[in-house]
Write a protein that holds these residues in place. Structure first.
Motif, PDB file in Angstrom:
ATOM      1  N   GLN A  36       9.899  39.898  -4.444  1.00 31.31           N
ATOM      2  CA  GLN A  36      10.489  38.833  -3.633  1.00 31.31           C
ATOM      3  C   GLN A  36      10.141  37.469  -4.209  1.00 31.31           C
ATOM      4  O   GLN A  36      10.984  36.575  -4.251  1.00 31.31           O
ATOM      5  CB  GLN A  36      10.016  38.920  -2.181  1.00 31.31           C
ATOM      6  N   GLU A  39      12.358  36.766  -7.176  1.00 29.75           N
ATOM      7  CA  GLU A  39      13.686  36.331  -6.730  1.00 29.75           C
ATOM      8  C   GLU A  39      13.632  34.883  -6.246  1.00 29.75           C
ATOM      9  O   GLU A  39      14.543  34.094  -6.513  1.00 29.75           O
ATOM     10  CB  GLU A  39      14.194  37.242  -5.617  1.00 29.75           C
ATOM     11  N   GLU A  42      13.549  32.498  -9.193  1.00 26.44           N
ATOM     12  CA  GLU A  42      14.886  32.358  -9.784  1.00 26.44           C
ATOM     13  C   GLU A  42      15.758  31.429  -8.928  1.00 26.44           C
ATOM     14  O   GLU A  42      16.507  30.601  -9.454  1.00 26.44           O
ATOM     15  CB  GLU A  42      15.536  33.738  -9.919  1.00 26.44           C
TER      16      GLU A  42
END
Length: 83
Positions: A36, A39, A42
């Motif tokens: 997580q 992500e 990103e």
């Protein structure tokens, strides 16, 4: 003005202007789950306040947890590093 105050003001200003801040009200940036956080890192990349976020992260000696300016500062326990 501290880097954290500058970041807070910039985030508030962006939100007031209708600009999307990826980390706003989302838990992934402080998740215990490394996937997580990856992500989240990103998702940080297009953020309009990423430079101020990086300054805030670096202004705190040895940032130890969470995603700041597309970088995960969460320390990994030694036995997990060797996997």
């Amino acid at each position: 003005m501290s880097a954290h105050v500058a970041l807070t003001l910039a985030v508030e200003s962006a939100i007031d202007s209708g600009v999307r801040i990826p980390c706003r009200d989302r838990p992934e940036w402080l998740s215990d789950d490394p996937e997580q956080r990856a992500e989240a890192a990103e998702a940080c990349k297009p953020c309009p306040v990423i430079e101020l976020c990086a300054e805030a992260a670096h202004s705190k000696p040895r940032q130890q947890f969470g995603v700041w300016a597309a970088k995960d500062y969460t320390r990994t326990p030694r036995k997990e590093r060797s996997k």
